[in-house]
Scaffold this active site. Structure first.
Site, PDB file in Angstrom:
ATOM      1  N   THR A 185       0.863  -1.168   0.000  1.00  0.00           N
ATOM      2  CA  THR A 185       0.000   0.000   0.000  1.00  0.00           C
ATOM      3  C   THR A 185       0.905   1.224   0.000  1.00  0.00           C
ATOM      4  O   THR A 185       1.883   1.302   0.753  1.00  0.00           O
ATOM      5  CB  THR A 185      -1.031  -0.012   1.147  1.00  0.00           C
ATOM      6  OG1 THR A 185      -1.837   1.169   1.034  1.00  0.00           O
ATOM      7  CG2 THR A 185      -0.391  -0.057   2.523  1.00  0.00           C
ATOM      8  N   GLU A 186       0.586   2.175  -0.887  1.00  0.00           N
ATOM      9  CA  GLU A 186       1.556   3.234  -1.205  1.00  0.00           C
ATOM     10  C   GLU A 186       1.804   4.180  -0.036  1.00  0.00           C
ATOM     11  O   GLU A 186       2.788   4.901  -0.032  1.00  0.00           O
ATOM     12  CB  GLU A 186       1.084   4.002  -2.431  1.00  0.00           C
ATOM     13  CG  GLU A 186      -0.206   4.774  -2.234  1.00  0.00           C
ATOM     14  CD  GLU A 186      -1.092   4.728  -3.467  1.00  0.00           C
ATOM     15  OE1 GLU A 186      -1.217   3.628  -4.050  1.00  0.00           O
ATOM     16  OE2 GLU A 186      -1.645   5.767  -3.831  1.00  0.00           O
ATOM     17  N   ASN A 187       0.907   4.177   0.949  1.00  0.00           N
ATOM     18  CA  ASN A 187       1.150   5.029   2.106  1.00  0.00           C
ATOM     19  C   ASN A 187       2.194   4.434   3.050  1.00  0.00           C
ATOM     20  O   ASN A 187       2.487   5.032   4.086  1.00  0.00           O
ATOM     21  CB  ASN A 187      -0.153   5.358   2.840  1.00  0.00           C
ATOM     22  CG  ASN A 187      -0.996   4.154   3.134  1.00  0.00           C
ATOM     23  OD1 ASN A 187      -1.149   3.248   2.311  1.00  0.00           O
ATOM     24  ND2 ASN A 187      -1.551   4.099   4.326  1.00  0.00           N
ATOM     25  N   GLY A 188       2.766   3.274   2.699  1.00  0.00           N
ATOM     26  CA  GLY A 188       3.958   2.861   3.406  1.00  0.00           C
ATOM     27  C   GLY A 188       3.945   1.510   4.088  1.00  0.00           C
ATOM     28  O   GLY A 188       4.380   1.390   5.232  1.00  0.00           O
ATOM     29  N   SER A 248       8.447   4.069  -0.407  1.00  0.00           N
ATOM     30  CA  SER A 248       7.278   3.416  -0.994  1.00  0.00           C
ATOM     31  C   SER A 248       7.206   3.659  -2.503  1.00  0.00           C
ATOM     32  O   SER A 248       6.876   2.754  -3.279  1.00  0.00           O
ATOM     33  CB  SER A 248       6.008   3.952  -0.324  1.00  0.00           C
ATOM     34  OG  SER A 248       4.887   3.248  -0.790  1.00  0.00           O
TER      35      SER A 248
END
Lengths: 239, 229
Positions: free
Chosen positions: B65-68, B107
């Site tokens: 997930t791109e938020n980390g 990320s």
């Protein structure tokens, strides 16, 4: 050297009208709500804000925008179902928007803190968001030249700080904190708690205290509670 | 631009005319089944999130997930909800054993650096050469929001698009050239739609499977390069 201050208002002292302020967080996770509330109380206006989003609901960044303090926002994703304060200001022409692809936003922030003059990135090539920018072909691939993004102040949230300003974050609330801390002239951190020097395992320090100027303990995250998927579904939305 | 037909390759194409179009969950299950075991995968917000519900836990697929976070688990419910643990759509999620957290620059290095095997994205339009438009309608009242779409589109090794083949008004979403602003050019690997699964190849758009329609019927409805190949 990091300084421990008593209140969020002390922590945001000196943020002038027109300052560029990076605000950490991805949605509510990692958003430094106590510092934003203090920024509102401080009266600073005409701010340029760097954040991934443009606020949601009635708290934190959304409240700062609603109060008319933000002249310009640099972000990647301002459109959310509950970003009505930004929507209203944007449609009324009362706030400028610089839209940046999320990875370019992150890398521009990182570059500023790392002393990089500019960098070539493939993201955005051939799109509206790269119009007018320098491009270059390297080994058969196309890149866009992007410049660092610096700030006068960074306001971020971490979980635990030691008295030297070393920081540890919690889960996905880490997001922009580690890259914003080095990118600002003055970095201000709200944390759940502060421990004595030696209270953090050096192997687990994520942001070293060299990047941190002011720390204030505000207790656990105080933003609006995140909605669960189930709660969203009852509102007729899919997760 | 030279027009391209939807190509039938007898060794590849299967026309399922004994059934209707795929329902959203059938489509999500089909995609989940096609993702190779052990892949690192990013699922875009909206419809693609449904794919997670159909992944086989034994497949070893790791969600990014791109938020980390790598190793994202299912949506959090009740007591599991933690405001510090959300997905890219800001929905509370859970962590699986072996999960890892990292900051935003890392990320997106994972995407841009070609480390993700597959991403699944929604789309407004896809062109026959694999151009993707999924961030902005260009309408005067639209508030543009790009998020990580441009990074995923240029970064993931395979870019799958999950969408309906036509809009609610019947307009084709597979087009000769996108009329909406592009997310990235020539990035789409494969299209998963309710009516067909299509590969974007240098030879043209190759039909892998159709559902409730033949390739000939879809060509006629799409108006994509009729009569040429």
């Amino acid at each position: 050297m990091a300084e421990i201050v008593a209140t969020p208002l002390d922590a945001v002292a000196g943020i002038a009208d027109g300052a560029t302020v990076m605000i950490g967080g991805f949605g509510d996770a990692g958003q430094p709500v106590a510092l934003i509330d203090a920024l509102i109380d401080s009266g600073a206006s005409g701010l340029v804000v760097v954040n991934n989003n443009a606020g949601s609901g009635e708290h934190g960044l959304a409240r700062l925008i609603a109060a008319g303090r933000v002249r310009r926002i640099i972000c990647s994703f301002p459109r959310q179902t509950d970003s009505w304060h930004f929507d209203e200001k944007y449609r009324a022409g009362e706030i400028e928007l610089e839209l940046v692809p999320q990875g370019n936003l992150a890398e521009r922030i990182r570059a500023a803190g790392a002393g990089i003059g500019a960098f070539y990135t493939p993201t955005g090539f051939g799109t509206l968001l790269a119009e007018g920018k320098e491009t270059r072909e390297i080994d058969g691939r196309h890149y866009v030249l992007e410049y660092p993004l610096r700030a006068d102040f960074a306001l971020i949230r971490a979980d635990v700080a030691d008295e030297r300003g070393n920081l540890r974050y919690r889960k996905t609330a880490r997001n922009f904190g580690p890259i914003m801390a080095p990118a600002a002239t003055t970095t201000v951190v709200e944390v759940s708690r502060i421990v004595p020097v030696g209270g953090l395992d050096p192997e687990n320090v994520v942001t070293p205290g060299i990047y941190v100027d002011r720390i204030v303990a505000v207790g656990p995250a105080g933003g609006a509670p995140a909605r669960s998927a189930g709660e969203r579904r009852t509102r007729g939305e899919r997760p | 631009m030279a027009s391209r037909d939807i190509v039938i390759e007898p060794s590849v194409t299967v026309e399922h005319t004994d059934r209707g179009p795929l329902a959203p969950d059938e489509l999500a299950a089909l995609i989940a089944g096609d993702i190779p075991a052990g892949s690192y995968v990013n699922l875009g917000i909206g419809q693609p999130t449904r794919v997670a519900d159909h992944l086989d836990p034994a497949s070893g697929i790791v969600l990014h997930t791109e938020n980390g976070m790598l190793g994202m688990g299912p949506a959090a419910l009740g007591d599991q909800v933690d405001p510090d643990l959300t997905n890219a759509g800001k929905i509370p999620v859970t962590e699986l054993p072996g999960a890892a957290y990292f900051h935003h620059a890392d990320s997106f290095a994972m995407m841009r650096g070609g480390h993700l095997d597959v991403c699944v994205l929604g789309a407004y339009q896809v062109s026959v050469t694999g151009d993707l438009a999924n961030w902005h309608t260009g309408e005067p009242d639209d508030i543009p929001a790009v998020g990580g779409a441009m990074d995923l589109a240029i970064g993931a090794r395979s870019v799958y698009v999950m969408m309906t083949l036509f809009t609610r008004n019947g307009a084709p979403k597979l087009v000769q050239a996108c009329t909406y602003p592009l997310t990235a050019a020539g990035c789409v690997t494969r299209l998963y739609t309710d009516l067909a699964v299509l590969d974007v190849t240098p030879r043209g758009v190759v039909a892998r499977q159709t559902f409730g329609a033949t390739v000939a019927e879809l060509r006629a409805r799409l108006g994509v390069a009729v009569g040429t190949s």
